[in-house]
Design an enzyme around this catalytic site. Structure first.
Site, short mmCIF file in Angstrom:
data_model
loop_
_atom_site.label_atom_id
_atom_site.label_comp_id
_atom_site.label_asym_id
_atom_site.label_seq_id
_atom_site.Cartn_x
_atom_site.Cartn_y
_atom_site.Cartn_z
N HIS A 142 38.64 47.69 43.08
CA HIS A 142 37.60 46.89 43.71
C HIS A 142 37.98 46.54 45.14
O HIS A 142 39.16 46.42 45.46
CB HIS A 142 37.40 45.57 42.95
CG HIS A 142 37.13 45.74 41.50
ND1 HIS A 142 37.50 44.79 40.58
CD2 HIS A 142 36.52 46.73 40.80
CE1 HIS A 142 37.13 45.18 39.37
NE2 HIS A 142 36.56 46.35 39.47
N ASP A 177 34.09 49.28 35.67
CA ASP A 177 35.24 50.11 36.04
C ASP A 177 35.18 51.52 35.43
O ASP A 177 35.77 52.44 35.96
CB ASP A 177 36.53 49.41 35.67
CG ASP A 177 36.74 48.13 36.49
OD1 ASP A 177 36.14 48.02 37.58
OD2 ASP A 177 37.47 47.25 36.03
N GLU A 205 57.43 28.20 46.52
CA GLU A 205 56.27 27.87 47.34
C GLU A 205 55.47 29.15 47.51
O GLU A 205 55.93 30.10 48.15
CB GLU A 205 56.73 27.34 48.70
CG GLU A 205 55.59 26.87 49.58
CD GLU A 205 56.10 26.23 50.86
OE1 GLU A 205 55.90 25.02 51.04
OE2 GLU A 205 56.71 26.97 51.67
N ARG A 244 67.34 23.28 36.00
CA ARG A 244 66.03 22.83 35.51
C ARG A 244 65.01 23.95 35.44
O ARG A 244 64.01 23.84 34.73
CB ARG A 244 65.47 21.73 36.42
CG ARG A 244 66.36 20.49 36.49
CD ARG A 244 65.93 19.60 37.62
NE ARG A 244 66.12 20.32 38.90
CZ ARG A 244 65.63 19.92 40.06
NH1 ARG A 244 64.91 18.83 40.14
NH2 ARG A 244 65.87 20.60 41.16
N TYR A 302 44.82 35.77 43.10
CA TYR A 302 44.63 36.20 44.48
C TYR A 302 43.85 35.19 45.29
O TYR A 302 42.97 34.51 44.79
CB TYR A 302 44.01 37.59 44.57
CG TYR A 302 42.63 37.76 43.99
CD1 TYR A 302 41.51 37.89 44.80
CD2 TYR A 302 42.45 37.84 42.61
CE1 TYR A 302 40.25 38.08 44.26
CE2 TYR A 302 41.20 38.04 42.07
CZ TYR A 302 40.09 38.15 42.91
OH TYR A 302 38.85 38.34 42.37
N LYS A 347 42.97 39.91 50.93
CA LYS A 347 43.43 39.35 49.66
C LYS A 347 44.94 39.21 49.70
O LYS A 347 45.65 40.05 50.24
CB LYS A 347 43.05 40.26 48.48
CG LYS A 347 41.56 40.40 48.26
CD LYS A 347 41.29 41.36 47.12
CE LYS A 347 39.81 41.61 46.94
NZ LYS A 347 39.56 42.65 45.95
N ARG A 360 41.90 46.69 35.63
CA ARG A 360 40.77 46.16 36.41
C ARG A 360 40.80 46.81 37.79
O ARG A 360 41.80 46.81 38.46
CB ARG A 360 40.87 44.65 36.55
CG ARG A 360 40.76 43.90 35.23
CD ARG A 360 40.90 42.40 35.46
NE ARG A 360 40.92 41.66 34.23
CZ ARG A 360 39.89 40.96 33.75
NH1 ARG A 360 38.75 40.93 34.41
NH2 ARG A 360 40.00 40.30 32.62
N GLN A 418 39.21 31.02 49.21
CA GLN A 418 38.90 31.03 47.78
C GLN A 418 40.09 31.58 47.02
O GLN A 418 40.73 32.54 47.45
CB GLN A 418 37.66 31.89 47.51
CG GLN A 418 37.25 31.94 46.05
CD GLN A 418 35.93 32.69 45.85
OE1 GLN A 418 35.05 32.66 46.69
NE2 GLN A 418 35.80 33.34 44.71
N ASP A 419 40.40 30.96 45.88
CA ASP A 419 41.45 31.45 44.98
C ASP A 419 40.79 31.86 43.66
O ASP A 419 39.89 31.17 43.18
CB ASP A 419 42.48 30.35 44.68
CG ASP A 419 43.49 30.18 45.79
OD1 ASP A 419 43.09 30.27 46.96
OD2 ASP A 419 44.66 29.95 45.48
#
Length: 170
Positions: free
Chosen positions: A61, A164, A28, A23, A128, A68, A58, A46-47
């Site tokens: 940072h 950046d 997870e 399938r 993240y 993270k 990017r 937070q996501d």
């Protein structure tokens, strides 16, 4: 789930279990109890997701407070993690990782480390989890080609935001 130490103190490479059958796949991506059992006792609150096209870069940072947990939901990107702790003897030391929807790896990044990513596929989804709420005032940004970091990127002319291109140090 397997956890591997990297050359950067506190940065971990996490290899998830992937269950495949006729399938498709089941993965997870996060289970607080399992991560705690493995010694990753970070409370994520937070996501965030960024979707980018090929050659977008990017970062770099980070901030001084946030953990993270980075993964690739779709496509492939080149992730660079840099020690940005100016008080550390390892300041400027970096390591790179290829994350993709094929290898399903994750990278755990501690506070005082910066991260940047370059999209290698036509499009990629960078996901993240964070241990703090995003605070733009506490962020630092190092230029992708900062001469003191000497990062090797697989691109000569990336697509960059104004932030950046210039860099911003806190």
């Amino acid at each position: 789930m397997r956890i591997e130490r990297t050359n950067l103190g506190g940065v971990l490479l996490i290899k998830l279990d992937v269950f495949k059958d006729f399938r498709g796949e089941y993965i997870e991506t996060y289970n607080e109890l399992l991560y705690y059992e493995k010694g990753i006792e970070v409370k994520f609150i937070q996501d965030d997701v960024s979707i980018s096209k090929k050659d977008v870069l990017r970062g770099i940072h980070g901030d001084n407070k946030t953990w993270k947990l980075v993964s690739c939901l779709y496509g492939e990107f080149y992730l660079v993690v840099v020690n940005c702790d100016k008080d550390s003897s390892n300041f400027g030391k970096w390591e790179s990782f290829n994350l993709s929807d094929k290898n399903r790896n994750q990278v755990l990044i501690p506070p005082k480390y910066g991260n940047g990513h370059l999209i290698l596929s036509e499009q990629a989804i960078f996901h993240y989890k964070q241990s703090t709420y995003y605070n733009p005032k506490g962020q630092f940004t190092y230029k992708w080609d900062d001469p003191q970091l000497k990062i090797i990127w697989p691109v000569k002319e990336p697509i960059l935001s104004e932030r950046d291109k210039v860099g911003h140090y806190v």
